[in-house]
Write a protein that holds these residues in place. Structure first.
Motif, PDB file in Angstrom:
ATOM      1  N   LEU A 162      -0.340  -3.957  -2.786  1.00 43.90           N
ATOM      2  CA  LEU A 162      -0.464  -2.529  -3.110  1.00 43.90           C
ATOM      3  C   LEU A 162       0.424  -1.627  -2.236  1.00 43.90           C
ATOM      4  CD1 LEU A 162      -4.266  -2.184  -3.950  1.00 43.90           C
ATOM      5  CD2 LEU A 162      -2.361  -1.572  -5.459  1.00 43.90           C
ATOM      6  N   PRO A 163       0.462  -1.823  -0.891  1.00 42.70           N
ATOM      7  CA  PRO A 163       1.315  -0.943  -0.075  1.00 42.70           C
ATOM      8  C   PRO A 163       2.797  -1.044  -0.443  1.00 42.70           C
ATOM      9  CG  PRO A 163      -0.272  -2.113   1.296  1.00 42.70           C
ATOM     10  CD  PRO A 163      -0.342  -2.739  -0.052  1.00 42.70           C
ATOM     11  N   SER A 164       3.282  -2.264  -0.679  1.00 43.44           N
ATOM     12  CA  SER A 164       4.715  -2.407  -1.000  1.00 43.44           C
ATOM     13  C   SER A 164       5.015  -1.869  -2.401  1.00 43.44           C
ATOM     14  CB  SER A 164       5.174  -3.866  -0.868  1.00 43.44           C
ATOM     15  OG  SER A 164       4.501  -4.693  -1.783  1.00 43.44           O
ATOM     16  N   LEU A 165       4.048  -1.981  -3.324  1.00 45.93           N
ATOM     17  CA  LEU A 165       4.237  -1.408  -4.664  1.00 45.93           C
ATOM     18  C   LEU A 165       4.288   0.114  -4.578  1.00 45.93           C
ATOM     19  CD1 LEU A 165       1.790  -3.615  -6.797  1.00 45.93           C
ATOM     20  CD2 LEU A 165       4.285  -3.693  -6.841  1.00 45.93           C
ATOM     21  N   GLU A 166       3.413   0.657  -3.749  1.00 52.97           N
ATOM     22  CA  GLU A 166       3.346   2.115  -3.590  1.00 52.97           C
ATOM     23  C   GLU A 166       4.672   2.669  -3.078  1.00 52.97           C
ATOM     24  OE1 GLU A 166       0.294   5.266  -1.527  1.00 52.97           O
ATOM     25  OE2 GLU A 166      -0.376   3.200  -1.821  1.00 52.97           O
ATOM     26  N   GLU A 167       5.287   1.941  -2.158  1.00 52.94           N
ATOM     27  CA  GLU A 167       6.599   2.360  -1.626  1.00 52.94           C
ATOM     28  C   GLU A 167       7.630   2.496  -2.732  1.00 52.94           C
ATOM     29  OE1 GLU A 167       7.948  -0.281   1.423  1.00 52.94           O
ATOM     30  OE2 GLU A 167       6.194   0.107   2.689  1.00 52.94           O
ATOM     31  N   LYS A 168       7.487   1.665  -3.761  1.00 51.29           N
ATOM     32  CA  LYS A 168       8.451   1.679  -4.874  1.00 51.29           C
ATOM     33  C   LYS A 168       7.991   2.582  -6.020  1.00 51.29           C
ATOM     34  CE  LYS A 168      10.219  -2.995  -4.003  1.00 51.29           C
ATOM     35  NZ  LYS A 168       9.492  -3.327  -2.769  1.00 51.29           N
ATOM     36  N   ILE A 209       5.322   2.086  -7.872  1.00 52.85           N
ATOM     37  CA  ILE A 209       4.737   1.267  -8.945  1.00 52.85           C
ATOM     38  C   ILE A 209       3.230   1.173  -8.722  1.00 52.85           C
ATOM     39  CG2 ILE A 209       4.690  -1.035 -10.010  1.00 52.85           C
ATOM     40  CD1 ILE A 209       7.613  -1.374  -8.998  1.00 52.85           C
ATOM     41  N   SER A 210       2.450   1.413  -9.772  1.00 53.03           N
ATOM     42  CA  SER A 210       0.991   1.367  -9.631  1.00 53.03           C
ATOM     43  C   SER A 210       0.428   0.076 -10.231  1.00 53.03           C
ATOM     44  CB  SER A 210       0.345   2.581 -10.304  1.00 53.03           C
ATOM     45  OG  SER A 210       0.758   2.681 -11.654  1.00 53.03           O
ATOM     46  N   LEU A 211      -0.673  -0.379  -9.636  1.00 52.85           N
ATOM     47  CA  LEU A 211      -1.371  -1.583 -10.102  1.00 52.85           C
ATOM     48  C   LEU A 211      -2.799  -1.198 -10.470  1.00 52.85           C
ATOM     49  CD1 LEU A 211      -1.835  -4.756 -10.324  1.00 52.85           C
ATOM     50  CD2 LEU A 211      -2.530  -4.646  -7.937  1.00 52.85           C
ATOM     51  N   VAL A 212      -3.212  -1.558 -11.679  1.00 56.02           N
ATOM     52  CA  VAL A 212      -4.578  -1.300 -12.143  1.00 56.02           C
ATOM     53  C   VAL A 212      -5.191  -2.627 -12.578  1.00 56.02           C
ATOM     54  CG1 VAL A 212      -5.982  -0.113 -13.887  1.00 56.02           C
ATOM     55  CG2 VAL A 212      -4.002   1.038 -12.890  1.00 56.02           C
ATOM     56  N   VAL A 213      -6.439  -2.849 -12.222  1.00 58.53           N
ATOM     57  CA  VAL A 213      -7.163  -4.063 -12.609  1.00 58.53           C
ATOM     58  C   VAL A 213      -8.160  -3.701 -13.710  1.00 58.53           C
ATOM     59  CG1 VAL A 213      -8.796  -5.842 -11.830  1.00 58.53           C
ATOM     60  CG2 VAL A 213      -6.906  -5.124 -10.337  1.00 58.53           C
ATOM     61  N   VAL A 214      -8.189  -4.491 -14.784  1.00 64.26           N
ATOM     62  CA  VAL A 214      -9.203  -4.324 -15.829  1.00 64.26           C
ATOM     63  C   VAL A 214     -10.101  -5.553 -15.797  1.00 64.26           C
ATOM     64  CG1 VAL A 214      -9.679  -3.939 -18.277  1.00 64.26           C
ATOM     65  CG2 VAL A 214      -7.575  -3.035 -17.260  1.00 64.26           C
ATOM     66  N   SER A 215     -11.393  -5.315 -15.520  1.00 63.59           N
ATOM     67  CA  SER A 215     -12.357  -6.412 -15.453  1.00 63.59           C
ATOM     68  C   SER A 215     -13.330  -6.295 -16.622  1.00 63.59           C
ATOM     69  CB  SER A 215     -13.114  -6.349 -14.119  1.00 63.59           C
ATOM     70  OG  SER A 215     -14.082  -7.379 -14.056  1.00 63.59           O
ATOM     71  N   PRO A 231      11.389   0.574 -12.527  1.00 61.88           N
ATOM     72  CA  PRO A 231      11.672   1.869 -11.893  1.00 61.88           C
ATOM     73  C   PRO A 231      10.403   2.534 -11.366  1.00 61.88           C
ATOM     74  CG  PRO A 231      11.633   2.123 -14.270  1.00 61.88           C
ATOM     75  CD  PRO A 231      11.454   0.655 -13.994  1.00 61.88           C
ATOM     76  N   GLU A 232      10.591   3.586 -10.605  1.00 61.74           N
ATOM     77  CA  GLU A 232       9.472   4.386 -10.124  1.00 61.74           C
ATOM     78  C   GLU A 232       8.659   4.883 -11.321  1.00 61.74           C
ATOM     79  OE1 GLU A 232       8.870   8.292  -7.262  1.00 61.74           O
ATOM     80  OE2 GLU A 232      10.807   7.269  -7.323  1.00 61.74           O
ATOM     81  N   GLY A 233       7.336   4.868 -11.186  1.00 58.58           N
ATOM     82  CA  GLY A 233       6.492   5.315 -12.293  1.00 58.58           C
ATOM     83  C   GLY A 233       6.022   4.171 -13.180  1.00 58.58           C
ATOM     84  N   SER A 234       6.483   2.960 -12.894  1.00 55.87           N
ATOM     85  CA  SER A 234       6.073   1.793 -13.688  1.00 55.87           C
ATOM     86  C   SER A 234       4.626   1.416 -13.380  1.00 55.87           C
ATOM     87  CB  SER A 234       6.972   0.595 -13.381  1.00 55.87           C
ATOM     88  OG  SER A 234       8.300   0.850 -13.792  1.00 55.87           O
TER      89      SER A 234
END
Length: 249
Positions: free
Chosen positions: A168-174, A176-182, A125-128
């Protein structure tokens, strides 16, 4: 009340090491957790038992993420067992194991990550949030050389990160956020052990260079923080290895 009450998380490659610790932390915050393993069912079951004994909810699901069936089974398990999918921690990686087919590192570290995300997104869902776990050795591979033994893995993980970022753009539309941990090299991980075996003294040398290496538990805590951190989608969280930033500037 936990931060993650009524949320469901999938943590890939979570029968041991960083993934297992992340699964336990998220469960402690109230999330129901799908613990994923490829072959080591007893280890995954032990992680689930520890979570349940602490009052949490978890299930172990065997799935080879390099197969379509495995990816679908894992995504479906979250819905079937807990009724939602709100968090995806892409922790599974490899490529230094002996006896694997040619191109296995790319298959696991790029293709499987992409396939897993694509299978999960329709259920989220949105906010994931999606968290991708990588290493400085991979994230900075284009500007900072790594050990020759690790280079194919590093390049495949970097390819995986770039492929995920393209979404990222298609996730943003839904929503949903993506974070990278390095993270810098982590003490006690399978990768570190294999590296030290093929290049004796590698861990000690890196420890001396960096001043400190994080433990599995310390790094897992940083990964888990990014599940709820108030950061922009596409954010990269760097853990340890400050010397990398001068080299890669």
């Amino acid at each position: 009340m936990g931060l993650l009450d009524n949320k469901t998380a999938i943590v890939t490659g979570s029968s041991r090491g960083i993934g297992a610790e992340v699964a336990k932390i998220l469960a402690g915050e109230g999330a129901a957790v799908v613990v994923n393993y490829r072959q080591k069912a007893p280890r995954a079951n032990k992680v689930v038992s520890e979570i349940q004994e602490a009052g949490g909810r978890a299930v172990a699901v065997g799935a080879d993420l390099t197969t379509v069936e495995g990816v679908q089974a894992l995504a479906s398990a979250a819905m079937e067992q807990f009724g939602s999918l709100d968090i995806l921690v892409l922790n599974a990686s490899g490529g230094m194991e002996s006896g694997m087919e040619e191109g296995y590192a790319l298959k696991l570290n790029r293709d499987a990550q992409l396939n897993m995300l694509n299978a999960a997104v329709p259920l989220m869902p949105e906010g994931s949030r999606v968290v991708f776990v990588t290493s400085h050795q991979a994230h900075f591979i284009d500007t900072v050389p790594t050990m020759p033994e690790y280079e194919p893995v590093a390049r495949s993980k970097r390819a995986g990160e770039l492929a995920l970022r393209e979404l990222l753009p298609s996730l943003e539309e839904k929503g949903i956020s993506l974070v990278v941990v390095s993270g810098d090299m982590i003490e006690g991980t399978v990768t570190a052990t294999l590296l030290d075996r093929s290049n004796p003294g590698a861990i000690e040398a890196r420890r001396a260079e960096a001043g400190k290496l994080y433990s599995v538990e310390e790094f897992a805590a940083e990964v888990a923080k990014m599940v709820t951190a108030d950061v922009e989608s596409g954010h990269t969280e760097y853990v340890g290895g400050a010397d990398y930033f001068g080299k890669s500037a």
